[in-house]
Design a protein around this motif. Structure first.
Motif, PDB file in Angstrom:
ATOM      1  N   ARG A  64       0.847  -1.219   0.000  1.00  0.00           N
ATOM      2  CA  ARG A  64       0.000   0.000   0.000  1.00  0.00           C
ATOM      3  C   ARG A  64       0.869   1.251   0.000  1.00  0.00           C
ATOM      4  O   ARG A  64       0.478   2.278  -0.557  1.00  0.00           O
ATOM      5  CB  ARG A  64      -0.858  -0.052   1.263  1.00  0.00           C
ATOM      6  N   MET A  78      -6.370  -4.688  -5.158  1.00  0.00           N
ATOM      7  CA  MET A  78      -6.971  -5.865  -4.507  1.00  0.00           C
ATOM      8  C   MET A  78      -6.757  -7.120  -5.345  1.00  0.00           C
ATOM      9  O   MET A  78      -6.360  -8.172  -4.836  1.00  0.00           O
ATOM     10  CB  MET A  78      -8.470  -5.638  -4.278  1.00  0.00           C
ATOM     11  N   GLU A 237      -9.562 -14.607   5.173  1.00  0.00           N
ATOM     12  CA  GLU A 237     -10.261 -13.847   4.124  1.00  0.00           C
ATOM     13  C   GLU A 237      -9.613 -14.083   2.767  1.00  0.00           C
ATOM     14  O   GLU A 237     -10.274 -14.281   1.759  1.00  0.00           O
ATOM     15  CB  GLU A 237     -10.223 -12.340   4.445  1.00  0.00           C
TER      16      GLU A 237
ATOM     17  N   PRO B   3     -16.776 -10.532   0.787  1.00  0.00           N
ATOM     18  CA  PRO B   3     -15.638 -11.451   0.856  1.00  0.00           C
ATOM     19  C   PRO B   3     -14.295 -10.747   0.993  1.00  0.00           C
ATOM     20  O   PRO B   3     -13.372 -11.306   1.544  1.00  0.00           O
ATOM     21  CB  PRO B   3     -15.718 -12.232  -0.454  1.00  0.00           C
ATOM     22  N   ASN B   4     -14.166  -9.515   0.562  1.00  0.00           N
ATOM     23  CA  ASN B   4     -12.843  -8.872   0.632  1.00  0.00           C
ATOM     24  C   ASN B   4     -12.874  -7.660   1.532  1.00  0.00           C
ATOM     25  O   ASN B   4     -12.074  -6.746   1.357  1.00  0.00           O
ATOM     26  CB  ASN B   4     -12.404  -8.438  -0.762  1.00  0.00           C
ATOM     27  N   ALA B   5     -13.745  -7.692   2.530  1.00  0.00           N
ATOM     28  CA  ALA B   5     -13.986  -6.459   3.316  1.00  0.00           C
ATOM     29  C   ALA B   5     -12.704  -5.980   3.988  1.00  0.00           C
ATOM     30  O   ALA B   5     -12.362  -4.791   3.945  1.00  0.00           O
ATOM     31  CB  ALA B   5     -15.050  -6.749   4.355  1.00  0.00           C
ATOM     32  N   LEU B   6     -11.973  -6.905   4.610  1.00  0.00           N
ATOM     33  CA  LEU B   6     -10.795  -6.481   5.388  1.00  0.00           C
ATOM     34  C   LEU B   6      -9.723  -5.913   4.463  1.00  0.00           C
ATOM     35  O   LEU B   6      -9.151  -4.845   4.708  1.00  0.00           O
ATOM     36  CB  LEU B   6     -10.247  -7.673   6.188  1.00  0.00           C
ATOM     37  N   LEU B   7      -9.449  -6.609   3.376  1.00  0.00           N
ATOM     38  CA  LEU B   7      -8.413  -6.126   2.435  1.00  0.00           C
ATOM     39  C   LEU B   7      -8.819  -4.761   1.886  1.00  0.00           C
ATOM     40  O   LEU B   7      -7.999  -3.834   1.816  1.00  0.00           O
ATOM     41  CB  LEU B   7      -8.229  -7.115   1.287  1.00  0.00           C
ATOM     42  N   HIS B   8     -10.094  -4.639   1.547  1.00  0.00           N
ATOM     43  CA  HIS B   8     -10.598  -3.356   1.010  1.00  0.00           C
ATOM     44  C   HIS B   8     -10.418  -2.242   2.034  1.00  0.00           C
ATOM     45  O   HIS B   8      -9.911  -1.150   1.735  1.00  0.00           O
ATOM     46  CB  HIS B   8     -12.083  -3.497   0.635  1.00  0.00           C
ATOM     47  N   LEU B  10      -8.185  -2.180   4.488  1.00  0.00           N
ATOM     48  CA  LEU B  10      -6.746  -1.904   4.686  1.00  0.00           C
ATOM     49  C   LEU B  10      -6.191  -1.035   3.561  1.00  0.00           C
ATOM     50  O   LEU B  10      -5.324  -0.188   3.776  1.00  0.00           O
ATOM     51  CB  LEU B  10      -5.977  -3.236   4.734  1.00  0.00           C
ATOM     52  N   LEU B  11      -6.712  -1.264   2.342  1.00  0.00           N
ATOM     53  CA  LEU B  11      -6.178  -0.493   1.200  1.00  0.00           C
ATOM     54  C   LEU B  11      -6.815   0.892   1.118  1.00  0.00           C
ATOM     55  O   LEU B  11      -6.252   1.787   0.498  1.00  0.00           O
ATOM     56  CB  LEU B  11      -6.423  -1.268  -0.106  1.00  0.00           C
ATOM     57  N   ASN B  12      -7.961   1.056   1.780  1.00  0.00           N
ATOM     58  CA  ASN B  12      -8.672   2.335   1.675  1.00  0.00           C
ATOM     59  C   ASN B  12      -8.557   3.187   2.914  1.00  0.00           C
ATOM     60  O   ASN B  12      -8.933   4.353   2.897  1.00  0.00           O
ATOM     61  CB  ASN B  12     -10.177   2.074   1.430  1.00  0.00           C
ATOM     62  N   LYS B  13      -8.044   2.604   4.015  1.00  0.00           N
ATOM     63  CA  LYS B  13      -8.119   3.357   5.280  1.00  0.00           C
ATOM     64  C   LYS B  13      -7.338   4.655   5.163  1.00  0.00           C
ATOM     65  O   LYS B  13      -6.349   4.759   4.428  1.00  0.00           O
ATOM     66  CB  LYS B  13      -7.596   2.511   6.446  1.00  0.00           C
ATOM     67  N   ASP B  14      -7.810   5.634   5.925  1.00  0.00           N
ATOM     68  CA  ASP B  14      -7.207   6.961   5.851  1.00  0.00           C
ATOM     69  C   ASP B  14      -6.222   7.106   7.011  1.00  0.00           C
ATOM     70  O   ASP B  14      -6.607   7.153   8.173  1.00  0.00           O
ATOM     71  CB  ASP B  14      -8.348   8.015   5.964  1.00  0.00           C
ATOM     72  N   ASP B  15      -4.903   7.155   6.735  1.00  0.00           N
ATOM     73  CA  ASP B  15      -3.884   7.202   7.794  1.00  0.00           C
ATOM     74  C   ASP B  15      -3.918   8.501   8.593  1.00  0.00           C
ATOM     75  O   ASP B  15      -3.423   8.554   9.700  1.00  0.00           O
ATOM     76  CB  ASP B  15      -2.490   7.031   7.175  1.00  0.00           C
TER      77      ASP B  15
END
Lengths: 244, 17
Positions: A64, A78, A237, B3-8, B10-15
């Motif tokens: 990321r 993804m 997951e 199905p990909n909620a966690l990965l999504h 992690l890639l979208n979270k705002d630091d």
């Protein structure tokens, strides 16, 4: 070469320090154990899964934060990660063995060491074969004198795979793959002029990494079906994403 | 759960938060 050196140092800057990775995983495991009563401690396999899970979190965070990865839409990010997450885990493990491991023992992300003979005496047939195959690959990478720059390039080549189905910006992924390929080739020629075809030898390891990673996924999925994997983890997951 | 909620996430979270 100077532009190549600059490019490689940029890639290296994104690499987390091993001590950071180690302390993050150890802290997570200690929190986990502390939250459990004396009679529901994690068994060895669950601890290993937690380690792998935390390592996977770290690899997603690494991807990321890569400038080249950030250029891709989240949908493409993804798809690429879902395709190669287990290869990244295997490559991460292999390179940790090359950098810190000793012959006959496995160096864990927590800094602990386990004798390969101990693992082989306790593991079932599938896990034993995986461990042996991984150790063989470690020997090959050691013989090739894999260095940190080469390790990072291999990680990028695994991540930026234009052959992954349903990638939208395939051309961008290809550009990055070609750039990293060129950087790896120039680096090996520049640092190991005497070692003929080191570049080719390094690339030949990637299909082996892929093959081991597919076997790891299958093994983990079978253990998951048996209820052996901790639930609600990034690991489960990712396993599910491949099997849905 | 997607199905990909966690990965999504992690890639979208705002630091910055």
């Amino acid at each position: 070469p100077s532009s190549n050196t600059g490019f490689l140092s940029e890639l290296l800057q994104g690499e987390p320090e091993e001590s950071q990775v180690c302390s993050r995983v150890v802290a997570s495991l200690l929190r986990e154990q502390a939250s459990r009563g004396k009679h529901d401690r994690l068994n060895t396999f669950s601890i290993m899964c937690k380690m792998a899970d935390q390592t996977l979190f770290g690899l997603v965070e690494w991807a990321r934060n890569c400038a080249l990865f950030k250029e891709l839409k989240v949908e493409d990010q993804m798809v690429l990660l879902q395709s190669c997450w287990s290869e990244l885990l295997v490559l991460d493990h292999l390179c940790r063995q090359v950098a810190y491991g000793m012959d006959g023992s496995i160096y864990l992300v927590t800094g602990q060491k386990i004798d390969v003979s101990t693992v082989l005496s306790q593991a079932g047939a599938t896990l034993s074969s995986l461990v042996s195959r991984a150790q063989d690959l470690v020997s090959k990478l050691r013989a090739l004198h894999l260095d940190r720059q080469e390790f990072v390039c291999l990680k990028y080549l695994v991540l930026f795979n234009p052959d992954v189905k349903s990638v939208q910006d395939r051309r961008q992924v290809e550009r990055t793959q070609e750039r990293v390929n060129r950087a790896l080739m120039e680096h090996t020629l520049h640092t190991h002029p005497g070692q003929s075809d080191k570049f080719g030898q390094l690339l030949l390891r990637l299909p082996e990494v892929r093959s081991i990673s597919l076997q790891v996924e299958e093994y983990l999925y079978q253990r998951h079906l048996l209820g052996d994997l901790p639930c609600n983890s990034l690991l489960t997951e990712m396993l599910h994403a491949k099997h849905t | 759960k997607k199905p990909n909620a966690l990965l999504h996430y992690l890639l979208n979270k705002d630091d910055t938060k």
